[in-house]
Design a protein around this motif. Structure first.
Motif, PDB file in Angstrom:
ATOM      1  N   MET A   1       0.844  -1.190   0.000  1.00 26.03           N
ATOM      2  CA  MET A   1       0.000   0.000   0.000  1.00 26.03           C
ATOM      3  C   MET A   1       0.883   1.245   0.000  1.00 26.03           C
ATOM      4  N   THR A   2       0.523   2.224  -0.819  1.00 26.70           N
ATOM      5  CA  THR A   2       1.277   3.469  -0.876  1.00 26.70           C
ATOM      6  C   THR A   2       1.020   4.304   0.363  1.00 26.70           C
ATOM      7  N   GLN A   3       2.090   4.788   0.972  1.00 26.64           N
ATOM      8  CA  GLN A   3       1.950   5.595   2.168  1.00 26.64           C
ATOM      9  C   GLN A   3       1.440   6.977   1.796  1.00 26.64           C
ATOM     10  N   SER A   4       0.547   7.544   2.620  1.00 26.29           N
ATOM     11  CA  SER A   4      -0.021   8.862   2.353  1.00 26.29           C
ATOM     12  C   SER A   4       0.747   9.918   3.126  1.00 26.29           C
ATOM     13  N   HIS A   5       1.038  11.031   2.466  1.00 28.02           N
ATOM     14  CA  HIS A   5       1.753  12.123   3.105  1.00 28.02           C
ATOM     15  C   HIS A   5       0.986  13.423   2.874  1.00 28.02           C
ATOM     16  N   PRO A   6       1.160  14.432   3.741  1.00 29.78           N
ATOM     17  CA  PRO A   6       0.398  15.675   3.619  1.00 29.78           C
ATOM     18  C   PRO A   6       0.598  16.343   2.261  1.00 29.78           C
ATOM     19  N   ARG A   7      -0.484  16.900   1.736  1.00 30.61           N
ATOM     20  CA  ARG A   7      -0.432  17.597   0.459  1.00 30.61           C
ATOM     21  C   ARG A   7       0.318  18.919   0.603  1.00 30.61           C
ATOM     22  N   ILE A   8       1.194  19.197  -0.332  1.00 29.29           N
ATOM     23  CA  ILE A   8       1.988  20.421  -0.294  1.00 29.29           C
ATOM     24  C   ILE A   8       1.189  21.562  -0.901  1.00 29.29           C
ATOM     25  N   SER A   9       1.161  22.704  -0.213  1.00 26.79           N
ATOM     26  CA  SER A   9       0.411  23.853  -0.709  1.00 26.79           C
ATOM     27  C   SER A   9       1.196  25.150  -0.664  1.00 26.79           C
ATOM     28  N   LYS A  10       2.375  25.133  -0.004  1.00 30.69           N
ATOM     29  CA  LYS A  10       3.108  26.379   0.211  1.00 30.69           C
ATOM     30  C   LYS A  10       4.473  26.358  -0.469  1.00 30.69           C
ATOM     31  N   ALA A  11       4.837  27.514  -1.005  1.00 32.84           N
ATOM     32  CA  ALA A  11       6.147  27.693  -1.630  1.00 32.84           C
ATOM     33  C   ALA A  11       6.880  28.828  -0.928  1.00 32.84           C
ATOM     34  N   VAL A  12       8.169  28.649  -0.738  1.00 37.18           N
ATOM     35  CA  VAL A  12       9.029  29.664  -0.126  1.00 37.18           C
ATOM     36  C   VAL A  12      10.065  30.081  -1.156  1.00 37.18           C
ATOM     37  N   SER A  51       1.938  26.938 -11.156  1.00 33.42           N
ATOM     38  CA  SER A  51       1.676  25.849 -12.103  1.00 33.42           C
ATOM     39  C   SER A  51       1.736  24.483 -11.437  1.00 33.42           C
ATOM     40  N   ALA A  52       2.524  24.391 -10.356  1.00 34.69           N
ATOM     41  CA  ALA A  52       2.639  23.133  -9.619  1.00 34.69           C
ATOM     42  C   ALA A  52       1.571  22.995  -8.541  1.00 34.69           C
ATOM     43  N   GLY A  53       0.647  23.948  -8.494  1.00 30.03           N
ATOM     44  CA  GLY A  53      -0.444  23.886  -7.530  1.00 30.03           C
ATOM     45  C   GLY A  53      -0.163  24.573  -6.213  1.00 30.03           C
ATOM     46  N   LEU A  54       0.917  25.357  -6.142  1.00 29.18           N
ATOM     47  CA  LEU A  54       1.296  26.042  -4.903  1.00 29.18           C
ATOM     48  C   LEU A  54       0.974  27.525  -5.041  1.00 29.18           C
ATOM     49  N   ASP A  55      -0.200  27.920  -4.574  1.00 29.38           N
ATOM     50  CA  ASP A  55      -0.601  29.311  -4.733  1.00 29.38           C
ATOM     51  C   ASP A  55      -0.513  30.108  -3.439  1.00 29.38           C
ATOM     52  N   ASP A  56       0.112  29.527  -2.410  1.00 25.39           N
ATOM     53  CA  ASP A  56       0.419  30.220  -1.160  1.00 25.39           C
ATOM     54  C   ASP A  56       1.933  30.410  -1.146  1.00 25.39           C
ATOM     55  N   VAL A  57       2.375  31.634  -1.419  1.00 26.98           N
ATOM     56  CA  VAL A  57       3.801  31.898  -1.651  1.00 26.98           C
ATOM     57  C   VAL A  57       4.333  32.869  -0.603  1.00 26.98           C
ATOM     58  N   LEU A  58       5.376  32.444   0.091  1.00 27.65           N
ATOM     59  CA  LEU A  58       6.081  33.307   1.035  1.00 27.65           C
ATOM     60  C   LEU A  58       7.412  33.719   0.432  1.00 27.65           C
ATOM     61  N   MET A  59       7.638  35.023   0.354  1.00 26.04           N
ATOM     62  CA  MET A  59       8.903  35.531  -0.153  1.00 26.04           C
ATOM     63  C   MET A  59       9.734  36.043   1.019  1.00 26.04           C
ATOM     64  N   VAL A  60      10.947  35.526   1.141  1.00 25.14           N
ATOM     65  CA  VAL A  60      11.855  35.956   2.201  1.00 25.14           C
ATOM     66  C   VAL A  60      12.724  37.067   1.637  1.00 25.14           C
ATOM     67  N   THR A  61      12.512  38.286   2.117  1.00 25.11           N
ATOM     68  CA  THR A  61      13.159  39.454   1.531  1.00 25.11           C
ATOM     69  C   THR A  61      14.119  40.097   2.534  1.00 25.11           C
ATOM     70  N   ARG A 148       7.038  17.020 -10.584  1.00 29.16           N
ATOM     71  CA  ARG A 148       7.621  15.698 -10.396  1.00 29.16           C
ATOM     72  C   ARG A 148       8.197  15.542  -8.988  1.00 29.16           C
ATOM     73  N   MET A 149       8.840  16.578  -8.487  1.00 33.34           N
ATOM     74  CA  MET A 149       9.399  16.524  -7.141  1.00 33.34           C
ATOM     75  C   MET A 149       8.300  16.358  -6.095  1.00 33.34           C
ATOM     76  N   ILE A 150       7.190  17.029  -6.293  1.00 34.09           N
ATOM     77  CA  ILE A 150       6.064  16.902  -5.365  1.00 34.09           C
ATOM     78  C   ILE A 150       5.511  15.482  -5.396  1.00 34.09           C
ATOM     79  N   GLU A 151       5.415  14.896  -6.584  1.00 36.89           N
ATOM     80  CA  GLU A 151       4.958  13.509  -6.708  1.00 36.89           C
ATOM     81  C   GLU A 151       5.860  12.564  -5.912  1.00 36.89           C
ATOM     82  N   VAL A 152       7.168  12.756  -6.034  1.00 38.22           N
ATOM     83  CA  VAL A 152       8.125  11.894  -5.332  1.00 38.22           C
ATOM     84  C   VAL A 152       7.998  12.073  -3.829  1.00 38.22           C
TER      85      VAL A 152
END
Length: 300
Positions: A1-12, A51-61, A148-152
């Motif tokens: 069985m494939t292990q389930s992991h939390p869905r990624i939604s945030k980009a930094v 495009s990868a589905g991450l529409d919550d973006v934190l910019m470190v300035t 692809r990285m998110i899939e992995v």
């Protein structure tokens, strides 16, 4: 069985660097705002995250980075002027950046390295896996590396780094990974990492490029990570610990990228990126390629 992991939604997106290689252009303008054809480099990066589905973006300035916030904000005066002129095409371009994603900002303060910049994102990210995108690497949207990285990561958990094979004489410019093969041709298991090794000391010719998908356990490791190469807190050093001890935050995998990457980290590669992207544009490409052929022929 494939292990389930939390869905990624945030980009930094770390964007606190001084851009010294581009002085004097970056004396008053953030390097991330330098145009690549007709869009600032940072917009390409945000578009990739979205495009990868991450529409919550934190910019470190950092200091003098206010133009980044302004670019992704509304400009009512400009929009009103374009609307009155009936210039719908340019109005859409202006509004595009402000409608891309939900943008957040935090200041790094002291420039203590990439690891410290990522650590600044901890309060916003919380206990979720997240992506990190560096602005010097532009990935062609036709080559969906981040997806692809998110899939992995969702399959294996832990963290995932983007890797690219480089010539041995170039490996000292990058973080470098020791890897083992997996059942997937484009995925490797990372057993160790080292920041900018000399060619003779490099465990492979797999270089880390500017995309990461990280387990939140990295924050705890970064808090304990001492300054490394260059006197900075290196993200590579934290990932090395995670790769050595999976109990801390799961395994570290690498996705081997063979697609189109535009390096805007130095002046020569920045110019080459502009030429490549301009040549591929439908609106600019035909005339520009024709001129470029003529110019190169004359110069030869």
């Amino acid at each position: 069985m494939t292990q389930s992991h939390p869905r990624i939604s945030k980009a930094v997106i770390p964007a606190a660097g001084l851009g010294t290689r581009f002085l004097p252009a970056t004396k008053a303008t953030p390097k991330e705002m330098l145009p690549v054809v007709d869009k600032p480099a940072i917009q390409y990066v945000v578009e990739e995250a979205v495009s990868a589905g991450l529409d919550d973006v934190l910019m470190v300035t950092g200091r003098n980075k206010r133009p980044l916030e302004d670019h992704f904000d509304r400009n009512y005066e400009l929009e009103s002027a374009l609307e009155k002129k009936g210039d719908a095409k340019r109005l859409a371009k202006v509004q595009e950046s402000s409608d891309l994603a939900t943008m957040h900002y935090v200041r790094q303060g002291d420039p203590k390295g990439l690891g410290h910049a990522v650590l600044c994102a901890a309060p916003h990210v919380g206990n979720e896996p997240f992506a990190v995108l560096l602005g010097d690497d532009l990935i062609d949207p036709r080559d969906p590396l981040l997806q692809r990285m998110i899939e992995v990561q969702e399959l294996h958990g832990g963290s995932v780094v983007a890797l690219m094979e480089v010539a041995p004489e170039q490996i000292h410019l990058y973080g470098c990974a020791a890897v083992d093969a997996t059942a997937d041709r484009d995925v490797v298991k990372v057993s160790g990492l080292v920041e900018k090794p000399e060619a003779a000391d490099a465990p492979s010719n797999y270089a880390i490029i500017g995309r990461y998908v990280l387990d939140p356990a990295v924050f705890g490791v970064l808090r304990e990570t001492e300054p490394g190469r260059g006197g900075e807190i290196q993200l590579t050093d934290a990932l090395q610990l995670l790769a050595q001890d999976e109990k801390v935050g799961g395994p570290v995998h690498g996705v081997v990228f063979k697609g189109r990457r535009y390096d805007t980290g130095d002046r020569g590669d920045y110019l080459r990126a502009i030429v490549r992207l301009a040549c591929e544009r439908e609106d600019l490409g035909p005339d520009f390629r024709s001129w470029l052929r003529s110019y190169v022929t004359e110069e030869m």
